[in-house]
Design a protein around this motif. Sequence first.
Motif, PDB file in Angstrom:
ATOM      1  N   PRO A 461       8.897  -8.345 -11.342  1.00  0.00           N
ATOM      2  CA  PRO A 461       8.084  -7.196 -10.929  1.00  0.00           C
ATOM      3  C   PRO A 461       8.713  -5.848 -11.255  1.00  0.00           C
ATOM      4  O   PRO A 461       7.993  -4.871 -11.451  1.00  0.00           O
ATOM      5  N   LEU A 484      -0.922  -3.502 -12.035  1.00  0.00           N
ATOM      6  CA  LEU A 484      -0.583  -3.053 -10.685  1.00  0.00           C
ATOM      7  C   LEU A 484      -1.479  -3.717  -9.640  1.00  0.00           C
ATOM      8  O   LEU A 484      -1.025  -4.083  -8.546  1.00  0.00           O
ATOM      9  N   VAL A 487      -0.092  -7.087  -8.867  1.00  0.00           N
ATOM     10  CA  VAL A 487       1.119  -7.004  -8.048  1.00  0.00           C
ATOM     11  C   VAL A 487       0.775  -6.744  -6.583  1.00  0.00           C
ATOM     12  O   VAL A 487       1.376  -7.332  -5.675  1.00  0.00           O
ATOM     13  N   GLU A 488      -0.185  -5.871  -6.344  1.00  0.00           N
ATOM     14  CA  GLU A 488      -0.500  -5.458  -4.969  1.00  0.00           C
ATOM     15  C   GLU A 488      -1.128  -6.575  -4.143  1.00  0.00           C
ATOM     16  O   GLU A 488      -1.149  -6.492  -2.914  1.00  0.00           O
ATOM     17  N   TYR A 523       7.795  -1.090  -8.272  1.00  0.00           N
ATOM     18  CA  TYR A 523       6.396  -0.909  -7.876  1.00  0.00           C
ATOM     19  C   TYR A 523       6.111   0.542  -7.517  1.00  0.00           C
ATOM     20  O   TYR A 523       5.104   1.120  -7.960  1.00  0.00           O
ATOM     21  N   LYS A 527       3.522   3.085  -9.381  1.00  0.00           N
ATOM     22  CA  LYS A 527       2.427   3.685  -8.612  1.00  0.00           C
ATOM     23  C   LYS A 527       2.436   5.203  -8.750  1.00  0.00           C
ATOM     24  O   LYS A 527       1.394   5.826  -8.978  1.00  0.00           O
TER      25      LYS A 527
END
Length: 557
Positions: A461, A484, A487-488, A523, A527
Motif C-alpha cells: 500500500p 485509492l 485501498v479505502e 495513503y 489522499k
Amino acid sequence: MDWCQNQNGSFKSTDALCIAAEADEEELDFTKVDKPRPIERCKSCEVRSLSELSKVSENSSYSIDHLDKAASLQPKSGMNTPGSLVLDPQSHPIVSEGWEALMRSLVYFRGQRVGTIAAMDSSDEKINYDQVFVRDFVPSALAFLMKGEPEIVRNFILKTLRLQSWEKMIDKFHLAEGVMPASFKVLHDPVRNHETLIADFGESAIGRVAPIDSGFWWIILLRAYTKSTGDNSLAELPECQKGMRLILNLCLSEGFDTFPTLLCADGCCMIDRRMGVYGYPIEIQALFFMALRCALILLKEDAEGEEFRERITKRLHALSYHLRSYFWLDLKQLNNVYRFKTEEYSHTAVNKFNVIPDSLPDWIFDFMPLKGGYFIGNVSPARMDFRWFCLGNCIAILSSLATPEQSIAIMDLIESRWQELIGEMPLKVCYPALENHEWRIITGCDPKNTRWSYHNGGSWPVLLWLLAAASIKTGRPQIAKRALEIVETRLFKDNWPEYYDGKLGRYIGKQARKCQTWSIAGYLVAKMLLDDPSHLGMVALEEDKHQKPVLRRSNSL
C-alpha cells in the motif's frame, strides 16, 4: 506520545552497533553497547559540532549546538496532537484514523520529534520495526510537510546528517564516510534518564548489505523540504552541503565500470533481500537520477559546489541516454530483442549486451500491451531482467528520467494490466513473481519471498503515494483515484498491514506487520496529493531541456 522514552532499549548483540553518542563520552554507559573507535570524526556530536567536522575554523561564529538551535528557531505550529489537525469534513473517515495512527508512531529524542517508527507492532518479536528507517520515513515526512509541519522533517535531516559523519565498520571493514544509515533507534536509559542514538549502516541488516538508497532519499527529502517551506537555509548549511558532496562523491567516482549506472548488490534498496536485483536495478538508477537532479538544485554555486555540478551534469547526460535507450521496453523494442543476433562485436553492434533471445520469458509476450511500455528491472552483460518494478518506474516519471512519451506509456501499461499490477490491493512491488526452480535459485529458497508474497510479487500500500504522484504528473489522476477507492475499502479494517499476498493482493501478508507506518503515510500522502495537486511540486521535477543527451546511438539502430 513519547514512544522512545517508554522503551527499555535492550539489545541481544552489541558488536553490530554503531553508536552516535549525544553527550560527553564519560557520561555514557557503554556496558550495553560497544564504544566507537576513538578517531577524530567519531567524537560526540555534542562535544564536536558538525562545523568542526567540516573543518570550519575554531574561530568561526558558529556555536557548538547551532544545528539544534537552527531547528528550534523554526516557527512552531499548534499541532502537537491528532485532535488539533485541521481535516476536511468531507474527507474519507479513515483519514482521521490514519493521522491518529501516524502521530502515535512519532519518535522523540530529547523532546524533539525526529522520525516515525517502522511499525507499531504489538507482537513480541519486533526485530527492527521499532526503528526509524530513512526510506520508510519519506512518506511520513511528506505527509507532515503537506500538513504544514516541517520541523520534524528538519530534525530528521539534521540527526541523520550527524550519523553520516560517524565511522562505519562491519567486521573490521570500513565503509565510506558518506554512507547514510539504513535506520536509527533511540536508546533510553531510564535509570540515568539519558538518551543516545544508535544507527544501523547495514551491519545488522539481512545479508549485511549497506543501503545505497538512503543517501538518495535523504537528498530528495532535503529538496522536498526546501520546496515545501521555501526555506533555503537548511540546505545551505555547510554541513548539509558537505553531506550531499560526500554522497555524490561515492556514486560519481570513476572506476572500471563502462556504464553510467551504479553497480549494486542484492538487498541494497526497498527490496532488501536476495531477489535477483544485483547489477543495475532500476530502483537505484531512478533514485540516483532524481537525487542528482535534486543536488543540482541544492548545491551552492561556490567552488566546491561548481565542481560537483559539472560532474553531475555530465553524468546526467550519460545516465539518461543509457536508461532511456537500454532499459526501456515497449512492443517495438521487445520485437527487436526477439530478433537479436548474438556474438556481435565493434561499435556497430545492435545487441550491445549480448542478450540471448531464448532468454526471453514466456510471460512477457502476453504482458506487453499493444500500447504501453516500462523500464525493465535490470540490464547487464547477457542479461535483461524483464520484471516490472513499481518504485523505479514511478520515480522515473517523477524525476523526468522518463520522457513525456515514456511517462504516458508507463501509465498506459498500468491501465492495460490493472488486474496484474493493481488487483484487489494496490500495488505490486514487482511483477511477476519468481516461482519453483527459479525462486530456489534466485532467492536462495527464501521462505519470506515465496511467490506472490513480500517482495516477490507482494502488494504494498505504501506505493500508492508514488502512483498518485505519477498519475497527477501525467494528467491521469483518475488512475490514482480508482486505486485509492480500492485501498479505502480494506486498509483501515485490516489495521494498516505492511503488505498483502496473492496474485491479486487479496490476503494480508503472512508475515506482514500491522499498523505499518509507511502504509498509513502512503495513503495519507496519496489522499492529500489528489485533494491538492499543488503538493506535487515537492516530489516531482519537470523535464530539464538542457539535460537532453547529446549522444547518438549507432547507425545500425
